[in-house]
Motif scaffolding. Sequence first.
Motif, short mmCIF file in Angstrom:
data_model
loop_
_atom_site.label_atom_id
_atom_site.label_comp_id
_atom_site.label_asym_id
_atom_site.label_seq_id
_atom_site.Cartn_x
_atom_site.Cartn_y
_atom_site.Cartn_z
N VAL A 28 -24.03 2.60 7.91
CA VAL A 28 -23.48 2.95 6.60
C VAL A 28 -23.79 4.41 6.28
N GLU A 29 -25.00 4.82 6.52
CA GLU A 29 -25.40 6.20 6.23
C GLU A 29 -24.62 7.20 7.08
N ARG A 30 -24.49 6.90 8.37
CA ARG A 30 -23.73 7.81 9.25
C ARG A 30 -22.26 7.85 8.88
N PHE A 31 -21.69 6.68 8.55
CA PHE A 31 -20.28 6.64 8.17
C PHE A 31 -20.05 7.41 6.88
N ALA A 32 -20.95 7.27 5.92
CA ALA A 32 -20.83 8.02 4.66
C ALA A 32 -20.84 9.52 4.94
N GLU A 33 -21.72 9.94 5.81
CA GLU A 33 -21.83 11.36 6.15
C GLU A 33 -20.56 11.86 6.85
N ILE A 34 -20.09 11.11 7.82
CA ILE A 34 -18.90 11.53 8.58
C ILE A 34 -17.64 11.50 7.71
N PRO A 40 -21.80 5.61 -4.55
CA PRO A 40 -23.11 4.96 -4.69
C PRO A 40 -23.06 3.45 -4.45
N LEU A 41 -21.90 2.86 -4.51
CA LEU A 41 -21.76 1.44 -4.19
C LEU A 41 -22.25 1.13 -2.77
N HIS A 42 -22.13 2.15 -1.89
CA HIS A 42 -22.55 1.99 -0.50
C HIS A 42 -23.96 2.51 -0.24
N LEU A 43 -24.42 3.44 -1.07
CA LEU A 43 -25.63 4.19 -0.73
C LEU A 43 -26.81 4.03 -1.70
N ASP A 44 -26.56 3.58 -2.91
CA ASP A 44 -27.60 3.54 -3.94
C ASP A 44 -27.84 2.09 -4.38
N LYS A 55 -25.59 -5.86 -4.85
CA LYS A 55 -26.30 -5.08 -3.83
C LYS A 55 -25.27 -4.18 -3.13
N ARG A 56 -25.79 -3.29 -2.29
CA ARG A 56 -24.91 -2.35 -1.59
C ARG A 56 -23.94 -3.09 -0.69
N ILE A 57 -22.72 -2.56 -0.62
CA ILE A 57 -21.73 -3.10 0.30
C ILE A 57 -21.38 -2.05 1.34
N VAL A 58 -20.91 -2.52 2.46
CA VAL A 58 -20.50 -1.66 3.57
C VAL A 58 -19.11 -1.10 3.25
N HIS A 59 -18.87 0.16 3.61
CA HIS A 59 -17.53 0.73 3.47
C HIS A 59 -16.52 -0.17 4.19
N ILE A 97 -24.85 -4.95 4.23
CA ILE A 97 -25.73 -4.45 5.29
C ILE A 97 -26.50 -5.64 5.86
N GLY A 98 -26.50 -5.74 7.17
CA GLY A 98 -27.16 -6.85 7.84
C GLY A 98 -26.22 -7.98 8.23
N ASP A 99 -24.99 -7.96 7.69
CA ASP A 99 -24.00 -8.97 8.09
C ASP A 99 -23.56 -8.72 9.52
N SER A 100 -23.24 -9.79 10.21
CA SER A 100 -22.67 -9.68 11.55
C SER A 100 -21.18 -9.99 11.45
#
Length: 147
Positions: A28-34, A40-44, A55-59, A97-100
């Motif tokens: 998630v962090e790398r995707f946000a950066e790229i 903040p829904l993804h990062l905070d 809680k935070r959701i994945v893009h 985050i953590g979902d498969s």
Amino acid sequence: MKIAKYWDDFLVGDTYTSEKRTVLEEDVERFAEISEDMNPLHLDENFAKTTPYGKRIVHGMLVLSKVTGLHYGLGVFKGTSLGVVEIQWKFKKPVFIGDSIQFEARVENKIETSKKDRGILIRSILVRNEHGEIVQEGKFVNLIRRK
């Protein structure tokens, strides 16, 4: 790894399933950066607690990107895919985050082109989380090499 398949090798109705992949916080962090999507829904975590998700959701686009990577990992399109022509996509449920995730694909149609060395392959895709819930779905339209 499976052997690469050409357009001619696919039959309408063929199905295949990807491996499972867990979405990590680092993803998630790398995707946000790229992508420069710093929502903040993804990062905070504190902000995300105030949303309907709690809680935070994945893009959503990160999940879609992982689906394309999982496709490549299957090996069936290695050296035969000439690119994506169209994607029709729906985001059904959040991925956390953590979902498969894992996808199931079904060949819906094959279309000949005017060029005999390639054809169009249309596949429906269902992306599920580890609970079996459909989180994303859609269609991929690809240009594929012919024999």
